[in-house]
Design a protein around this motif. Structure first.
Motif, mmCIF file in Angstrom:
data_model
loop_
_atom_site.group_PDB
_atom_site.id
_atom_site.type_symbol
_atom_site.label_atom_id
_atom_site.label_comp_id
_atom_site.label_asym_id
_atom_site.label_seq_id
_atom_site.Cartn_x
_atom_site.Cartn_y
_atom_site.Cartn_z
ATOM 1 N N TYR A 84 -2.302 11.025 -3.592
ATOM 2 C CA TYR A 84 -1.830 12.121 -4.439
ATOM 3 C C TYR A 84 -0.436 12.504 -3.954
ATOM 4 O O TYR A 84 -0.219 12.675 -2.756
ATOM 5 C CB TYR A 84 -2.773 13.320 -4.340
ATOM 6 N N GLU A 85 0.498 12.588 -4.921
ATOM 7 C CA GLU A 85 1.875 12.946 -4.570
ATOM 8 C C GLU A 85 2.281 14.194 -5.327
ATOM 9 O O GLU A 85 1.973 14.323 -6.520
ATOM 10 C CB GLU A 85 2.856 11.867 -5.057
ATOM 11 N N GLY A 86 3.010 15.078 -4.663
ATOM 12 C CA GLY A 86 3.571 16.226 -5.370
ATOM 13 C C GLY A 86 4.584 15.738 -6.398
ATOM 14 O O GLY A 86 5.254 14.712 -6.186
ATOM 15 N N PHE A 87 4.673 16.447 -7.520
ATOM 16 C CA PHE A 87 5.609 16.070 -8.570
ATOM 17 C C PHE A 87 7.031 16.430 -8.128
ATOM 18 O O PHE A 87 7.293 17.545 -7.710
ATOM 19 C CB PHE A 87 5.258 16.785 -9.873
ATOM 20 N N VAL A 88 7.935 15.458 -8.198
ATOM 21 C CA VAL A 88 9.308 15.681 -7.744
ATOM 22 C C VAL A 88 10.155 16.128 -8.927
ATOM 23 O O VAL A 88 10.189 15.457 -9.961
ATOM 24 C CB VAL A 88 9.900 14.385 -7.133
ATOM 25 N N ASN A 89 10.846 17.240 -8.730
ATOM 26 C CA ASN A 89 11.741 17.750 -9.767
ATOM 27 C C ASN A 89 13.092 17.086 -9.639
ATOM 28 O O ASN A 89 13.979 17.619 -9.002
ATOM 29 C CB ASN A 89 11.908 19.250 -9.540
ATOM 30 N N GLY A 134 -2.191 2.517 -13.279
ATOM 31 C CA GLY A 134 -2.860 3.075 -12.101
ATOM 32 C C GLY A 134 -2.269 4.403 -11.677
ATOM 33 O O GLY A 134 -2.194 4.702 -10.495
ATOM 34 N N GLN A 135 -1.812 5.213 -12.651
ATOM 35 C CA GLN A 135 -1.238 6.536 -12.337
ATOM 36 C C GLN A 135 -1.777 7.581 -13.303
ATOM 37 O O GLN A 135 -1.903 7.307 -14.490
ATOM 38 C CB GLN A 135 0.285 6.508 -12.487
ATOM 39 N N TRP A 136 -2.052 8.764 -12.777
ATOM 40 C CA TRP A 136 -2.554 9.863 -13.595
ATOM 41 C C TRP A 136 -1.790 11.121 -13.245
ATOM 42 O O TRP A 136 -1.738 11.511 -12.079
ATOM 43 C CB TRP A 136 -4.052 10.091 -13.324
ATOM 44 N N ASP A 180 0.860 -1.175 0.000
ATOM 45 C CA ASP A 180 0.000 0.000 0.000
ATOM 46 C C ASP A 180 0.902 1.232 0.000
ATOM 47 O O ASP A 180 1.659 1.442 0.949
ATOM 48 C CB ASP A 180 -0.876 -0.070 1.266
ATOM 49 N N ARG A 181 0.830 2.027 -1.066
ATOM 50 C CA ARG A 181 1.748 3.172 -1.209
ATOM 51 C C ARG A 181 1.651 4.145 -0.032
ATOM 52 O O ARG A 181 2.639 4.778 0.315
ATOM 53 C CB ARG A 181 1.438 3.944 -2.492
ATOM 54 N N LEU A 182 0.457 4.271 0.537
ATOM 55 C CA LEU A 182 0.295 5.229 1.644
ATOM 56 C C LEU A 182 1.025 4.708 2.892
ATOM 57 O O LEU A 182 1.847 5.413 3.487
ATOM 58 C CB LEU A 182 -1.195 5.441 1.934
ATOM 59 N N LEU A 202 -1.470 11.271 -9.273
ATOM 60 C CA LEU A 202 -2.468 10.523 -8.523
ATOM 61 C C LEU A 202 -2.195 9.052 -8.822
ATOM 62 O O LEU A 202 -2.031 8.669 -9.982
ATOM 63 C CB LEU A 202 -3.847 10.949 -9.024
ATOM 64 N N LYS A 203 -2.101 8.237 -7.758
ATOM 65 C CA LYS A 203 -1.792 6.816 -7.970
ATOM 66 C C LYS A 203 -2.764 5.960 -7.171
ATOM 67 O O LYS A 203 -3.216 6.389 -6.098
ATOM 68 C CB LYS A 203 -0.373 6.494 -7.457
ATOM 69 N N THR A 204 -3.028 4.756 -7.665
ATOM 70 C CA THR A 204 -3.794 3.816 -6.835
ATOM 71 C C THR A 204 -2.872 3.404 -5.694
ATOM 72 O O THR A 204 -1.653 3.289 -5.877
ATOM 73 C CB THR A 204 -4.223 2.560 -7.631
ATOM 74 N N ALA A 229 17.672 12.836 -11.663
ATOM 75 C CA ALA A 229 17.906 11.433 -12.045
ATOM 76 C C ALA A 229 17.125 10.535 -11.094
ATOM 77 O O ALA A 229 16.637 10.992 -10.054
ATOM 78 C CB ALA A 229 19.395 11.106 -11.958
ATOM 79 N N GLU A 230 17.006 9.269 -11.483
ATOM 80 C CA GLU A 230 16.408 8.261 -10.600
ATOM 81 C C GLU A 230 17.442 7.179 -10.350
ATOM 82 O O GLU A 230 18.256 6.870 -11.231
ATOM 83 C CB GLU A 230 15.171 7.644 -11.251
ATOM 84 N N PHE A 231 17.423 6.629 -9.156
ATOM 85 C CA PHE A 231 18.345 5.523 -8.859
ATOM 86 C C PHE A 231 17.699 4.545 -7.893
ATOM 87 O O PHE A 231 16.670 4.864 -7.278
ATOM 88 C CB PHE A 231 19.680 6.045 -8.302
ATOM 89 N N ASN A 249 10.956 7.020 -3.277
ATOM 90 C CA ASN A 249 9.763 6.799 -4.086
ATOM 91 C C ASN A 249 9.019 5.554 -3.624
ATOM 92 O O ASN A 249 7.916 5.635 -3.112
ATOM 93 C CB ASN A 249 10.120 6.727 -5.571
ATOM 94 N N GLU A 250 9.639 4.376 -3.776
ATOM 95 C CA GLU A 250 8.946 3.176 -3.309
ATOM 96 C C GLU A 250 9.927 2.073 -3.035
ATOM 97 O O GLU A 250 11.092 2.147 -3.422
ATOM 98 C CB GLU A 250 7.889 2.719 -4.318
ATOM 99 N N MET A 251 9.443 1.032 -2.354
ATOM 100 C CA MET A 251 10.312 -0.123 -2.134
ATOM 101 C C MET A 251 9.637 -1.382 -2.658
ATOM 102 O O MET A 251 8.409 -1.438 -2.758
ATOM 103 C CB MET A 251 10.685 -0.261 -0.665
HETATM 104 P P1 AMP Z 1 6.221 4.393 -9.534
HETATM 105 O O1 AMP Z 1 5.290 3.349 -10.036
HETATM 106 O O2 AMP Z 1 5.713 5.124 -8.332
HETATM 107 O O3 AMP Z 1 7.615 3.887 -9.348
HETATM 108 O O4 AMP Z 1 6.327 5.480 -10.701
HETATM 109 C C1 AMP Z 1 6.901 5.165 -11.982
HETATM 110 C C2 AMP Z 1 7.707 6.341 -12.483
HETATM 111 O O5 AMP Z 1 6.875 7.509 -12.618
HETATM 112 C C3 AMP Z 1 8.824 6.792 -11.543
HETATM 113 O O6 AMP Z 1 9.963 5.984 -11.670
HETATM 114 C C4 AMP Z 1 9.034 8.217 -12.041
HETATM 115 O O7 AMP Z 1 9.729 8.246 -13.266
HETATM 116 C C5 AMP Z 1 7.613 8.683 -12.266
HETATM 117 N N1 AMP Z 1 7.070 9.253 -10.995
HETATM 118 C C6 AMP Z 1 6.355 8.583 -10.056
HETATM 119 N N2 AMP Z 1 6.045 9.372 -9.014
HETATM 120 C C7 AMP Z 1 6.570 10.589 -9.272
HETATM 121 C C8 AMP Z 1 6.594 11.850 -8.576
HETATM 122 N N3 AMP Z 1 5.982 12.017 -7.396
HETATM 123 N N4 AMP Z 1 7.248 12.883 -9.176
HETATM 124 C C9 AMP Z 1 7.859 12.739 -10.381
HETATM 125 N N5 AMP Z 1 7.856 11.582 -11.091
HETATM 126 C C10 AMP Z 1 7.233 10.524 -10.556
#
Ligand code: AMP
Length: 352
Positions: free
Chosen positions: A175-180, A153-155, A102-104, A142-144, A183-185, A261-263
């Motif tokens: 709902y998550e704020g957009f992260v600027n 499941g993301q908008w 559960d993402r929350l 917005l994510k489920t 890079a992603e790692f 972001n997630e695990m």
């Molecule tokens: P996720 O399923 O949450 O891993 O999301 C898939 C991809 O969407 C991430 O690896 C990012 O590239 C993008 N993404 C998800 N959440 C965010 C966020 N809050 N801000 C910016 N990009 C996001």
């Protein structure tokens, strides 16, 4: 310790299970796959297969009778029916599944342990969405809360007006704020039953349309500077869960540090490069951990390693890919190359 020759049960029948089973076979184990789909690509390379629903407790307990230890390759397995596996060790423990499903809850749990996620708020109605946007701002995503993967499941929400026009799905959302991010790692670790923790080199990951496209190690200096703090969080979470096996954390690299972001309580796509690119792969160390064996060396086997996913019909390029001897091709044996479907991957090692 579960010695070679015993049977490892794997819940889930996709490519992650297939690659765990192949690593297990190298160490002399048998694998038994439990999956709800009849055409499991993990079962194709395994000794046993139970084709049944994840909530079929009778099938689960029959499956457990054949296994010395059980693991999963899929984190959305419902937790309650796992009680039917009670007599067999299950690694990682169901707590880790619950924490990640559960993402929350996942964000709250990791934040409690010192992680910094993007600002977030639960959403279950148009009113709570508009309140979340008022609090966090737009743009956002917005994510489920449950069952989303590979961008499903993301908008993306550009503005409050756009959100107001959305037809919300009848599911709990976040709902998550957009992260600027620049890079992603990901941080990929393996924890043994004795608490020994090994990390692989941190890959930089590039997503396209929410799906992982490429991973490369080593990551550049700006990411490397964030790795110690990200690893400290990851081991703290692994300790707190008493985790056994491979555990993966995805982060956004920002000017203000690593944003969680997630695990994923399992082997991970951003670690596929470890098959050729590390001295011991994530799949082998996962098997070693769940069986109580000593962990193998996770050091890099090359100067640079790049992994590229073969998504949809890009898999048809296999001939051209094989014509370059530096490429290591992995095909998952899936019948239909639908758009967005992970069909295989290619790993390249740069030795000099
Ligand atoms: P996720 O399923 O949450 O891993 O999301 C898939 C991809 O969407 C991430 O690896 C990012 O590239 C993008 N993404 C998800 N959440 C965010 C966020 N809050 N801000 C910016 N990009 C996001």
């Amino acid at each position: 310790m579960i010695p070679p020759g015993e049977t490892i049960g794997i819940l889930g029948g996709g490519q992650l299970g297939r690659m765990i089973a192949m690593a297990a076979a190298q160490l002399g184990y048998r694998c038994h796959i439990y999956a709800p789909e009849a055409d499991s690509i993990a079962a194709e390379v395994s000794a046993g297969f139970t084709h049944a629903a994840f909530d079929d407790t009778q099938a689960l307990s029959r499956f457990a009778e054949d296994c010395a230890v059980i693991t999963y390759e899929f984190e959305n397995v419902p937790v309650a029916p796992l009680a039917a596996l009670a007599n067999v060790p299950l690694h990682p423990a169901p707590d880790a599944l619950e924490a990640a499903q559960d993402r929350l809850n996942e964000k709250r749990f990791v934040a409690q342990l010192g992680g910094k996620p993007a600002p977030f708020a639960p959403v279950d109605s148009a009113e709570s969405l508009s309140a979340a946007i008022a609090e966090i701002g737009a743009p956002g995503i917005l994510k489920t809360r449950r069952d989303g993967y590979d961008g499903k499941g993301q908008w993306r929400i550009a503005s409050a007006q756009q959100a107001a026009a959305l037809d919300l799905p009848a599911q709990d959302l976040i709902y998550e704020g957009f992260v600027n991010f620049f890079a992603e790692f990901s941080v990929i670790l393996c924890r043994g039953q004795d608490g020994d923790v090994r990390f692989w080199e941190t890959p930089e990951n590039v997503h396209e349309g929410g799906i992982l496209a490429r991973s490369a190690v080593p990551a550049d200096a700006r990411i490397a500077a964030l790795v110690p703090q990200a690893r400290a969080l990851a081991s703290h979470v692994a300790e707190a869960l008493g985790y056994v096996g491979v555990l993966t954390f995805e982060f956004f690299a920002t000017e203000d540090g690593a944003v969680f972001n997630e695990m994923a309580p399992r082997v991970h796509n951003s670690g596929h490069w470890t098959i050729e690119g590390a001295l011991t792969s994530q799949f082998e160390n996962h098997v070693r951990a769940i069986c109580g064996l000593p962990l193998g060396d996770t050091a890099l086997a090359a100067k640079r390693v790049e992994m590229c996913n073969l998504i949809g019909d890009t898999v048809n390029d296999w001939r051209a890919i094989l014509s370059d001897p530096a490429n290591h091709l992995h095909l998952y044996g899936k019948a239909a190359a639908r758009p967005g479907r992970k069909m295989g991957h290619v790993t390249r090692l740069v030795l000099e």
